[in-house]
Design a protein around this motif. Structure first.
Motif, PDB file in Angstrom:
ATOM      1  N   LYS A   1      -2.275 -10.007  -3.917  1.00  0.00           N
ATOM      2  CA  LYS A   1      -2.623  -9.923  -5.333  1.00  0.00           C
ATOM      3  C   LYS A   1      -2.740 -11.324  -5.907  1.00  0.00           C
ATOM      4  O   LYS A   1      -1.994 -12.224  -5.556  1.00  0.00           O
ATOM      5  N   LYS A   2      -3.712 -11.481  -6.791  1.00  0.00           N
ATOM      6  CA  LYS A   2      -3.897 -12.747  -7.476  1.00  0.00           C
ATOM      7  C   LYS A   2      -4.147 -12.430  -8.943  1.00  0.00           C
ATOM      8  O   LYS A   2      -5.091 -11.714  -9.276  1.00  0.00           O
ATOM      9  N   LYS A   3      -3.263 -12.899  -9.807  1.00  0.00           N
ATOM     10  CA  LYS A   3      -3.334 -12.646 -11.244  1.00  0.00           C
ATOM     11  C   LYS A   3      -3.339 -11.147 -11.543  1.00  0.00           C
ATOM     12  O   LYS A   3      -4.054 -10.667 -12.406  1.00  0.00           O
ATOM     13  N   GLY A   4      -2.553 -10.380 -10.774  1.00  0.00           N
ATOM     14  CA  GLY A   4      -2.415  -8.954 -11.022  1.00  0.00           C
ATOM     15  C   GLY A   4      -3.514  -8.082 -10.441  1.00  0.00           C
ATOM     16  O   GLY A   4      -3.449  -6.874 -10.539  1.00  0.00           O
ATOM     17  N   GLU A   5      -4.535  -8.663  -9.823  1.00  0.00           N
ATOM     18  CA  GLU A   5      -5.626  -7.897  -9.236  1.00  0.00           C
ATOM     19  C   GLU A   5      -5.539  -7.966  -7.720  1.00  0.00           C
ATOM     20  O   GLU A   5      -5.187  -8.989  -7.153  1.00  0.00           O
ATOM     21  N   ARG A   6      -5.888  -6.871  -7.077  1.00  0.00           N
ATOM     22  CA  ARG A   6      -5.886  -6.843  -5.616  1.00  0.00           C
ATOM     23  C   ARG A   6      -7.057  -7.640  -5.080  1.00  0.00           C
ATOM     24  O   ARG A   6      -8.161  -7.563  -5.591  1.00  0.00           O
ATOM     25  N   VAL A   7      -6.790  -8.399  -4.037  1.00  0.00           N
ATOM     26  CA  VAL A   7      -7.821  -9.216  -3.415  1.00  0.00           C
ATOM     27  C   VAL A   7      -8.204  -8.571  -2.085  1.00  0.00           C
ATOM     28  O   VAL A   7      -7.362  -8.372  -1.219  1.00  0.00           O
ATOM     29  N   CYS A   8      -9.476  -8.237  -1.947  1.00  0.00           N
ATOM     30  CA  CYS A   8      -9.982  -7.668  -0.709  1.00  0.00           C
ATOM     31  C   CYS A   8     -10.778  -8.752   0.009  1.00  0.00           C
ATOM     32  O   CYS A   8     -11.601  -9.432  -0.592  1.00  0.00           O
TER      33      CYS A   8
ATOM     34  N   ASP B   1      -3.672   3.489   0.689  1.00  0.00           N
ATOM     35  CA  ASP B   1      -3.273   2.405  -0.196  1.00  0.00           C
ATOM     36  C   ASP B   1      -3.790   1.081   0.360  1.00  0.00           C
ATOM     37  O   ASP B   1      -3.768   0.852   1.569  1.00  0.00           O
ATOM     38  N   CYS B   2      -4.245   0.212  -0.496  1.00  0.00           N
ATOM     39  CA  CYS B   2      -4.828  -1.063  -0.070  1.00  0.00           C
ATOM     40  C   CYS B   2      -3.832  -1.939   0.695  1.00  0.00           C
ATOM     41  O   CYS B   2      -4.236  -2.770   1.498  1.00  0.00           O
ATOM     42  N   GLN B   3      -2.550  -1.768   0.459  1.00  0.00           N
ATOM     43  CA  GLN B   3      -1.556  -2.599   1.130  1.00  0.00           C
ATOM     44  C   GLN B   3      -1.559  -2.381   2.638  1.00  0.00           C
ATOM     45  O   GLN B   3      -1.151  -3.245   3.388  1.00  0.00           O
ATOM     46  N   TYR B   4      -2.016  -1.232   3.106  1.00  0.00           N
ATOM     47  CA  TYR B   4      -2.045  -0.939   4.531  1.00  0.00           C
ATOM     48  C   TYR B   4      -3.360  -1.343   5.182  1.00  0.00           C
ATOM     49  O   TYR B   4      -3.507  -1.246   6.390  1.00  0.00           O
ATOM     50  N   CYS B   5      -4.327  -1.781   4.395  1.00  0.00           N
ATOM     51  CA  CYS B   5      -5.658  -2.105   4.901  1.00  0.00           C
ATOM     52  C   CYS B   5      -5.654  -3.446   5.645  1.00  0.00           C
ATOM     53  O   CYS B   5      -4.922  -4.374   5.296  1.00  0.00           O
ATOM     54  N   LEU B   6      -6.481  -3.537   6.646  1.00  0.00           N
ATOM     55  CA  LEU B   6      -6.619  -4.754   7.441  1.00  0.00           C
ATOM     56  C   LEU B   6      -7.168  -5.908   6.599  1.00  0.00           C
ATOM     57  O   LEU B   6      -6.829  -7.062   6.812  1.00  0.00           O
TER      58      LEU B   6
ATOM     59  N   VAL C   1     -13.830  -1.024   2.921  1.00  0.00           N
ATOM     60  CA  VAL C   1     -14.144  -0.400   4.209  1.00  0.00           C
ATOM     61  C   VAL C   1     -13.493   0.977   4.327  1.00  0.00           C
ATOM     62  O   VAL C   1     -13.829   1.747   5.219  1.00  0.00           O
ATOM     63  N   CYS C   2     -12.573   1.297   3.450  1.00  0.00           N
ATOM     64  CA  CYS C   2     -11.844   2.565   3.500  1.00  0.00           C
ATOM     65  C   CYS C   2     -12.398   3.583   2.506  1.00  0.00           C
ATOM     66  O   CYS C   2     -11.768   4.607   2.266  1.00  0.00           O
ATOM     67  N   LEU C   3     -13.547   3.325   1.916  1.00  0.00           N
ATOM     68  CA  LEU C   3     -14.061   4.160   0.846  1.00  0.00           C
ATOM     69  C   LEU C   3     -14.274   5.607   1.286  1.00  0.00           C
ATOM     70  O   LEU C   3     -13.946   6.536   0.554  1.00  0.00           O
ATOM     71  N   GLU C   4     -14.787   5.826   2.494  1.00  0.00           N
ATOM     72  CA  GLU C   4     -15.020   7.190   2.973  1.00  0.00           C
ATOM     73  C   GLU C   4     -13.703   7.942   3.135  1.00  0.00           C
ATOM     74  O   GLU C   4     -13.602   9.117   2.767  1.00  0.00           O
ATOM     75  N   GLU C   5     -12.680   7.270   3.674  1.00  0.00           N
ATOM     76  CA  GLU C   5     -11.384   7.910   3.859  1.00  0.00           C
ATOM     77  C   GLU C   5     -10.738   8.224   2.516  1.00  0.00           C
ATOM     78  O   GLU C   5     -10.106   9.267   2.351  1.00  0.00           O
ATOM     79  N   ILE C   6     -10.890   7.330   1.538  1.00  0.00           N
ATOM     80  CA  ILE C   6     -10.331   7.564   0.211  1.00  0.00           C
ATOM     81  C   ILE C   6     -10.999   8.765  -0.438  1.00  0.00           C
ATOM     82  O   ILE C   6     -10.321   9.633  -1.004  1.00  0.00           O
TER      83      ILE C   6
END
Length: 64
Positions: A27-34, A17-22, A40-45
């Motif tokens: 969130k800004k306007k309902g969208e996750r901000v990376c 989950d993105c909330q655990y990512c470094l 960086v977690c794409l391979e693990e996902i």
């Protein structure tokens, strides 16, 4: 005390989950901000999706 060796089964989708990512910026306007240019977690996902998909095929389907 028991010691459990080789218990690691890989990432689950809950772990990815993105909330655990470094680089999670909230969130800004309902969208996750990376804070990174790309995830960086794409391979693990992808690994977690593949693993959980395999478990569902092995355990849940009786249409053989």
């Amino acid at each position: 005390m028991k010691r459990i060796y080789n218990k690691w089964q890989g990432y689950s989708l809950a772990d990815c989950d993105c909330q655990y990512c470094l680089y999670y910026g909230g969130k800004k306007k309902g969208e996750r901000v990376c804070l990174s240019a790309k995830c960086v977690c794409l391979e693990e996902i992808c690994e977690a999706i593949e693993q959980e998909g395999g478990e569902r095929k092995d355990n849940g389907s009786q249409d053989q």
